[in-house]
Design a protein around this motif. Sequence first.
Motif, short mmCIF file in Angstrom:
data_model
loop_
_atom_site.label_atom_id
_atom_site.label_comp_id
_atom_site.label_asym_id
_atom_site.label_seq_id
_atom_site.Cartn_x
_atom_site.Cartn_y
_atom_site.Cartn_z
N GLN A 83 94.25 47.88 -98.93
CA GLN A 83 93.59 48.17 -97.67
C GLN A 83 93.27 49.65 -97.49
OE1 GLN A 83 96.28 47.03 -94.50
NE2 GLN A 83 97.72 48.65 -94.94
N GLN A 84 92.27 49.93 -96.66
CA GLN A 84 91.99 51.30 -96.27
C GLN A 84 92.79 51.60 -95.01
OE1 GLN A 84 87.86 52.89 -96.91
NE2 GLN A 84 87.31 50.71 -96.93
N ASN A 94 87.63 57.22 -96.19
CA ASN A 94 87.84 55.83 -95.78
C ASN A 94 86.73 55.42 -94.82
OD1 ASN A 94 90.32 55.05 -97.11
ND2 ASN A 94 91.34 56.56 -95.81
N SER A 134 91.35 45.51 -93.93
CA SER A 134 90.80 44.90 -95.13
C SER A 134 90.03 43.67 -94.71
CB SER A 134 91.92 44.52 -96.11
OG SER A 134 92.86 43.65 -95.51
#
Length: 409
Positions: free
Chosen positions: A170-171, A270, A326
Amino acid sequence: MLAVICFGFRVIVYDVLLFLQATIIDRDLNEYSPSASSTSKHLSCSHRLCDLGTSCQNPKQPCPYTMDYYTENTSSSGLLVEDILHLISGGDNALKNSVQASVIIGCGMKQSGGYLDGVAPDGLIGLGLGEISVPSLLAKAGLIRNSFSMCFDKDDSGRIFFGDQGPATQQSTSFLASNGKYITYIIGVETCCIGSSCLKQTSFKAIVDSGSSFTFLPKEVYETIAAEFDRQVNDTITSFEGYPWKCCYKSSSQRLPKLPSVKLMFPQNNSFVVNNPVFVIYGTQGVTGFCLAIQPVDGDIGTIGQNFMTGYRVVFDRENLKLGWSHSNCQDLNDGTKSPLTPGPGTPSNPLPANQEQSSPGGHAVGPAVAGRAPSKPSTASTQLISSRSSSLKVLPFLLLLRLLVSAS
């Protein structure tokens, strides 16, 4: 991972460790009534979690609460009640693997404003950083990591996963403090991009608020974004009576046209691409128009609402003070991090913190927004639903009107 719950009319519960779907599904939700629950009991005025305890005449009285929202004339007041939240795994041993946790419910006795017009008919659940919120109580009881995630699907259903810290892929971005304290979920956006154009002077701070149906941005940022969005859209700009958005278009066909993307940029490159930036308006023959579902607000702090989070698994990692995201369709959440904090066999209900225990860090809970979904044909009530904004800057000390998954008999 303790798990979860439900938006709309679907209730889905998952196993603590195995993420197995439970047998409780498509269950009708009803208003919670303490008198119908065999495990409910009033929180007393002497309890340390009773913020209004000093106003009681007798320390043994039930603890009162009162809530005033920014939405005009909308309020709730009543009594705080302790009851049991049930989390049950699927399969033949569902009941044997059940987990019970004490939570606090604000039972409304007097409502006004939006609540009388259909706002939040199933109640609001407290998910803030304060120690009286549901994730705070579950974490303090040792049942979960101090984190939770939410997933919003395109069909307006969703899930909550208590204890979830998200996948490694995930970011993320860090939460920001307010006056040196972490009292709510604030993030900092560096730049906004419409299509391939990343716009100057579009940095802003925003509260990530799952209780707000739509998104609000600082006025100057909104105007810059709306102007670029309009430049890239080919349909005719118009207005629709009863809808609050300023940037609306009449559709040239009965289907939604291809629209420019809306992307938020964060530190360390991001990015968050919004899957659902518009509100579609339907007629008898199909799509009649659409609006950029963002409203301008005064001040320098916006609100990221549910419409921006659609299509994502959004992680509120309170342990590491960061927001993660995500892509997810809410049906694919089998890759979640398994929490090492699990109750042993035969673990009884977890009590709330005793009066003598010390307060946990993190400040008070932040009040939820008055959330709602805008229908295709607006009414006075629906206009209030669409226009309502989070009262998240106001410090609010309790869980309000939880009517979901409490024991009743």
